[in-house]
Scaffold this motif. Structure first.
Motif, PDB file in Angstrom:
ATOM      1  N   PHE A   1       5.029  -1.068  -6.352  1.00  0.00           N
ATOM      2  CA  PHE A   1       5.207   0.220  -7.247  1.00  0.00           C
ATOM      3  C   PHE A   1       3.872   0.182  -8.372  1.00  0.00           C
ATOM      4  O   PHE A   1       3.384   1.218  -8.544  1.00  0.00           O
ATOM      5  CB  PHE A   1       6.340  -0.029  -7.930  1.00  0.00           C
ATOM      6  N   LEU A   2       3.404  -0.865  -8.825  1.00  0.00           N
ATOM      7  CA  LEU A   2       2.277  -0.726  -9.558  1.00  0.00           C
ATOM      8  C   LEU A   2       1.079  -0.704  -9.021  1.00  0.00           C
ATOM      9  O   LEU A   2       0.273   0.437  -9.543  1.00  0.00           O
ATOM     10  CB  LEU A   2       2.304  -2.290 -10.403  1.00  0.00           C
TER      11      LEU A   2
ATOM     12  N   ASN B   1       0.683   3.106  -8.078  1.00  0.00           N
ATOM     13  CA  ASN B   1       0.951   3.947  -9.371  1.00  0.00           C
ATOM     14  C   ASN B   1       1.943   4.765  -9.007  1.00  0.00           C
ATOM     15  O   ASN B   1       2.054   5.944  -9.193  1.00  0.00           O
ATOM     16  CB  ASN B   1      -0.283   5.178  -9.471  1.00  0.00           C
ATOM     17  N   ALA B   2       3.095   4.053  -9.274  1.00  0.00           N
ATOM     18  CA  ALA B   2       4.425   4.739  -8.996  1.00  0.00           C
ATOM     19  C   ALA B   2       4.479   5.544  -7.942  1.00  0.00           C
ATOM     20  O   ALA B   2       5.457   6.394  -7.684  1.00  0.00           O
ATOM     21  CB  ALA B   2       4.898   5.321 -10.172  1.00  0.00           C
TER      22      ALA B   2
ATOM     23  N   ALA C   1      -2.704  10.175 -12.160  1.00  0.00           N
ATOM     24  CA  ALA C   1      -1.888   9.167 -13.065  1.00  0.00           C
ATOM     25  C   ALA C   1      -2.665   9.066 -14.447  1.00  0.00           C
ATOM     26  O   ALA C   1      -1.938   8.872 -15.677  1.00  0.00           O
ATOM     27  CB  ALA C   1      -1.272   8.013 -12.572  1.00  0.00           C
TER      28      ALA C   1
END
Length: 152
Positions: free
Chosen positions: A7-8, A11-12, A28
């Motif tokens: 996830f990180l 960038n989501a 982002a």
């Protein structure tokens, strides 16, 4: 932990874009620039340094999960590099957009030392540092562009 890392690092989820994942991942940075632009320089720098450390970790771990050090889905490095390009500038769409273009250009071209980090450091540090170097080139080009536009 695996889901958090991916996830990180993406960038989501932006890194999963079906095309130009680095470009999409850089997006982002625009809302983050909007948020951080009004902060005092020391808070911007402190937050950026924390994000840099997080990106080294997430990029390194995600590369191991994917089995490719600089997998295209890892785009947290684009976020960190873009924030270098727009560092300490007041928010404006002009700065955000030009910064985006300059950063992407230098991230794609990878002038030295960005190319060195990209070729020689096959780990999370190299994945991120080539974008930091591209961000520094973008920083100079953006400020020059904004100065020239102001004079017109």
């Amino acid at each position: 932990m695996r889901k958090l890392i991916l996830f990180l690092a993406s960038n989501a989820g932006l890194g999963y874009a079906p095309f130009a994942s680095g470009t999409v991942g850089t997006l982002a940075g625009i809302p983050l620039f909007y948020l951080m632009a009004s902060w005092p320089w020391w808070l911007y720098l402190l937050c950026w340094a924390g994000l840099l450390a997080l990106s080294f970790w997430a990029a390194g771990k995600a590369g191991k999960i994917y089995g490719v050090v600089d997998d295209g889905r890892i785009v947290i490095d684009e976020l960190v590099g873009y924030l270098v390009t727009v560092a300490f500038l007041p928010w404006s769409w002009q700065a955000a957009g030009l910064g985006f273009l300059w950063f992407r250009l230098f991230d794609i071209l990878k002038p030295p030392p960005a190319s060195w980090f990209d070729r020689k450091m096959k780990n999370g540090y190299g994945v991120v540092l080539d974008d930091v170097a591209a961000g520094l080139y973008g920083l100079g080009a953006l400020r020059l562009s904004l100065m020239l536009l102001e004079r017109l």
